[in-house]
Each structure stands twice: as C-alpha cells, then as structure tokens.
Design an enzyme around this catalytic site. Structure first.
Site, PDB file in Angstrom:
ATOM      1  N   GLU A 141     -11.791  10.941  -3.958  1.00 64.50           N
ATOM      2  CA  GLU A 141     -11.597  10.839  -2.508  1.00 64.50           C
ATOM      3  C   GLU A 141     -10.804  12.038  -1.983  1.00 64.50           C
ATOM      4  O   GLU A 141     -11.119  12.583  -0.922  1.00 64.50           O
ATOM      5  CB  GLU A 141     -10.891   9.539  -2.143  1.00 64.50           C
ATOM      6  CG  GLU A 141     -10.689   9.386  -0.636  1.00 64.50           C
ATOM      7  CD  GLU A 141     -10.199   8.009  -0.244  1.00 64.50           C
ATOM      8  OE1 GLU A 141      -9.412   7.923   0.728  1.00 64.50           O
ATOM      9  OE2 GLU A 141     -10.596   7.017  -0.874  1.00 64.50           O
ATOM     10  N   GLU A 188      -7.995  11.992  13.319  1.00 68.31           N
ATOM     11  CA  GLU A 188      -7.113  10.873  13.647  1.00 68.31           C
ATOM     12  C   GLU A 188      -6.110  11.252  14.733  1.00 68.31           C
ATOM     13  O   GLU A 188      -5.224  12.086  14.509  1.00 68.31           O
ATOM     14  CB  GLU A 188      -6.372  10.410  12.384  1.00 68.31           C
ATOM     15  CG  GLU A 188      -5.713   9.052  12.541  1.00 68.31           C
ATOM     16  CD  GLU A 188      -5.513   8.352  11.207  1.00 68.31           C
ATOM     17  OE1 GLU A 188      -4.905   7.275  11.199  1.00 68.31           O
ATOM     18  OE2 GLU A 188      -5.977   8.871  10.176  1.00 68.31           O
ATOM     19  N   LYS A 226       0.858  -1.183   0.000  1.00 66.21           N
ATOM     20  CA  LYS A 226       0.000   0.000   0.000  1.00 66.21           C
ATOM     21  C   LYS A 226       0.896   1.236   0.000  1.00 66.21           C
ATOM     22  O   LYS A 226       1.945   1.258   0.639  1.00 66.21           O
ATOM     23  CB  LYS A 226      -0.898   0.024   1.241  1.00 66.21           C
ATOM     24  CG  LYS A 226      -1.685   1.322   1.412  1.00 66.21           C
ATOM     25  CD  LYS A 226      -2.372   1.405   2.757  1.00 66.21           C
ATOM     26  CE  LYS A 226      -2.994   2.781   2.965  1.00 66.21           C
ATOM     27  NZ  LYS A 226      -3.615   2.915   4.298  1.00 66.21           N
TER      28      LYS A 226
END
Length: 461
Positions: free
Chosen positions: A436, A251, A206
C-alpha cells in the site's frame, strides 16, 4: 506596514498590470513555463488556485503551541496591513501559504510564507496581488514581545512583475534509497503494531505508520515539472508547493469560506491495477470488508468529535463514497458546518480549526494521543511536515488546509525525501501494508521520472 494591492489581470480591466509576456496563458503548461524554476508557492486544483512568486516574509513556529503561535502572528500581520482589494474573490487580498509540522516535537518549523506577488484564478477570473512594505515594530511578536518564533523579512522590490517563458527541465534520477524507515523496518514495525492492537490490554484501535525514501537527481529538481505532472495525472487533488513541501493531496483537512467549514476524510485504500473506472466493483467489494470499513468509521468518529467543539450545525455524511484516483480508490466522507462565533463576535480561525482536527485518525490513529505516542516509538523518525496541514489562509478568515500526503520535502536542490503511510489494524498484514505504501509512493515517483513497477521482493524500494 505591509501594503497589499489586488487587481484583475485577465484583460477585462483596461489599466490592469500585464505580468505575462504575450497573451494570458490558457493551458496549464503555458502557465507553468512562465513561472520561475524555484522560489514560488502554490495551491492548485485543476485549473484554479493560487500561485505565489517570491517571498515577502516568513512567519515561523515550533512545538505544541505552533498553531496558536502562527495564528497570533497572522492576526497581527492582518491588523497592521493596508489592503486595497478590488477583486474580492476567495484568495484575493493578503494571503499566506502555510505548512505545519505533523508533531509537536518535530525539528522542522511550521511556517506561513507571504509571497511578494500572488496570481490567482477562480471562476474564470485571473488576478494579481502585490505585497510591498515592511512590518511595524511589534506587529508579529509573541507573548513575550520578541520576534515570534522567528519572522524573516525581505527587502522592498520593484512593484512590476514580468514573467517570461523558460523551458521545463527533465531530471535524471541517479539514486533512490531507503530513508529512516526502510522497507524491512516497515514490515517489522507493522507486525509489532498489529500484534499490540490484538493484545487484550491495548488501548489503541488503529495506528498509522509511515516510511520514507530519498530520491537524488543529477541536476536541480524543476518543481514546475513535478507539479505539472501531478496536476495532469490527478486534476481532482490539490497540488501544492509550500516551503519545499511538494505533492498532490486528495484529502482536504478543512476548507473555510465566509464562516462555512467543510472537510473530507479518507480511510481505506484499494490499489488500482490498471483502470480505476473498470475496477470499481472490485474496489467496492474490497473496501466493504471489515478492516477498511472499521478503519473508515474510526476516521469519521474522529472528525465529528474534533470538529464539533469549533462548529455549529455540523453534518457528516452518514455513508462513505468512493473517491477514484489514477492509482488508488479510497473510501471518502465529507463534513459540513458553520464556524462557532466567540463571545466577542469574532469567528474561530482556520488555524484553530486545523489544530482541533489534526491529526485525524486517517493519518494518526485512534485514540489520538495514544496513537501519536506509538507512532513516535515505532517509526523513530521525524515526519517533518508530512501528514501535517498544508494550504493557505487570507486576511478575511478564509483558507484551505489539506493533509500533506502523496508528497516529498525538498532537502537540497537535487534531493527530495518522499513519505507514504498506511493505517494499521489488528489484522494488518505487513507485506500488504508495504505494498500500500508503494502504491502511495507511485505518484511522486512517476512525477520525478522514476520508472516503477511492483516488485514482489521490494528490493530497492
């Protein structure tokens, strides 16, 4: 040496200083109007948090050792300070606001800003901390004995803080332009990255790739207005302003309180179309797909493996939960543990914990070192402090660092550079990943007054 004095100012102590004109503000908007239009730092969630006014000193560091350099300077500052803390709540006493560069080769300083005044609100109590005095020779120095990567000091000022209301300003946006990574370049590097991840010889699983855009306003950006809008729209996030890095992150990289540490990791994103509450079923189905589930598992594995060496009794949520925001819904998992104690009896510091876990797979990729190399190769831009740790530390070993997301870096009084990224997997679609990033740009665009609607062509994004 620094002299630090913390007192409650919520009216329950007769001889308490009175920094506000009139009564203690009870609404966020009333508090914001009493702040200066610039020259303040903050870390706020809902109606609780910390706001620093003015700057007593700045500690700076760069390079691969930036976490350790800042920690050494901070420890030296603590050791030399005289602290009179009658509040004894999380965030009282000596406090510094910190923003740390994403990569070791960044041209941006990693900093700790110590405010001259600090207003704190927690558990319904409000307090004021005043920091005065200077720093003894040798108090904030690096191993060679020279000033540590640059420590800047301000002159002594009068001990009284008097705030008075000034109207919040509305900015008129005059331009919104692509930054170093344009929408076209972003789709190109996403395609290249996903192709690499699909190749049999790839060692990466990733990669998180980001893009930027620059917004220019007619007049000076009123950071109070920006933060007020972010706080009102996203009360469950941490709104921050540290060294011109402004945003609202969902976060929490790490939170340290009395030796306990917790962390929240997000990976996997559903873009809200209208109402997050009504779209939970669609979000659950979307985030249960292979791409988002695998992406989140990488983030959890990364968090557990990096927190493990600096904690004891670490517990990570076995299953993720959904975190609803106004514009997106994320897969989220929490971790809790106790900080390890060194042989000399001292605890691991918040900077050491942040160094251990940064960058998480949610903002870097996996494996970490290989992903970081590819980010530099594909993006070809300096992220600065975007996606790095941002938050605060105190003189008792406590602190909070969020990941600097949904944010922008002020580059001038009327110009701010926004950043947004997405996790790239082998089956990533460039156009979907671009959308996104648009969804992640949206909070800052709205807070700045940019009218934004999704555009199939993405022209002008």
């Amino acid at each position: 040496m620094l002299s630090v004095r913390s007192r409650f100012v919520d009216g329950l102590t007769p001889d308490a200083p009175a920094p506000f004109s009139g009564r203690l503000p009870t609404r966020s908007i009333d508090f914001l109007t009493q702040l200066p239009a610039s020259g303040f730092s903050c870390w706020v969630r809902g109606r609780s948090g910390l706001v620093g006014i003015g700057r007593r000193l700045r500690l700076r560091a760069r390079g691969a050792d930036r976490f350790d350099d800042l920690a050494r300077q901070w420890d030296a500052l603590i050791a030399a300070a005289q602290v009179d803390d009658r509040v004894e709540l999380l965030g009282s006493g000596l406090v510094g606001f910190s923003a740390i560069a994403f990569s070791s080769d960044s041209g941006w300083d990693s900093v700790i800003d110590v405010p001259e005044y600090l207003l704190g609100r927690r558990d319904g109590r409000v307090w004021l901390t005043h920091v005065s005095g200077g720093v003894d020779d040798g108090a904030a120095v690096d191993g060679a004995g020279s000033t540590a990567s640059g420590a800047d000091y301000s002159e002594d000022a009068a001990p009284g803080l008097q705030l008075s209301p000034t109207p919040l300003s509305q900015q008129r946006v005059v331009s919104r332009e692509p930054g170093a990574v344009s929408p076209e370049k972003y789709q190109e590097i996403v395609a290249r990255a996903s192709a690499r991840l699909r190749s049999p010889e790839a060692g990466e699983r990733k990669i998180v790739l980001a893009r930027d855009e620059v917004i220019t306003t007619e007049d000076e950006i009123d950071v109070r207005t920006l933060l007020g809008r972010l706080n009102a729209e996203f009360p469950s996030t941490w709104s921050f302003n540290v060294a011109g890095l402004v945003g609202a992150t969902p976060e929490l990289l790490i939170g340290v309180e009395d030796g306990a540490v917790h962390s929240r990791v997000l990976a996997g994103t559903y873009r809200v179309q209208e109402d997050p509450q009504q779209e939970l079923a669609q979000a659950r189905a979307h985030l249960g797909g292979r791409k988002d589930s695998v992406e989140h598992s990488y983030a959890i594995d990364s968090l557990a493996s990096t927190l493990g060496p600096v904690t004891e009794e670490l517990r990570v949520d076995p299953e993720p939960h959904l975190l609803q925001l106004a514009n997106v819904i994320h897969l989220a998992s929490d971790a809790h543990g106790r900080l390890r104690t060194r042989p000399d009896g001292t605890r691991v510091s918040p900077f050491e914990v942040a160094r251990a876990v940064h960058p998480t797979a949610a903002v870097g990729g996996t494996p970490r070192d290989r992903a970081m190399d590819l980010i530099s190769r594909f993006e070809e831009m300096d992220r600065g402090r975007y996606a790095g740790p941002v938050g605060w530390v105190d003189g008792y070993g406590n602190g909070q660092f969020g990941i600097a997301l949904r944010c922008g870096q002020l580059e001038d009084r009327n110009r701010i550079r926004l950043f947004a990224g997405a996790g790239i997997m082998p089956d990533s679609d460039p156009e979907s990943e671009l959308r996104e990033t648009d969804a992640k740009f949206a909070p800052m665009r709205r807070a700045l007054g940019v009218d934004w609607t999704p555009d199939v062509s993405h022209e002008g994004s």
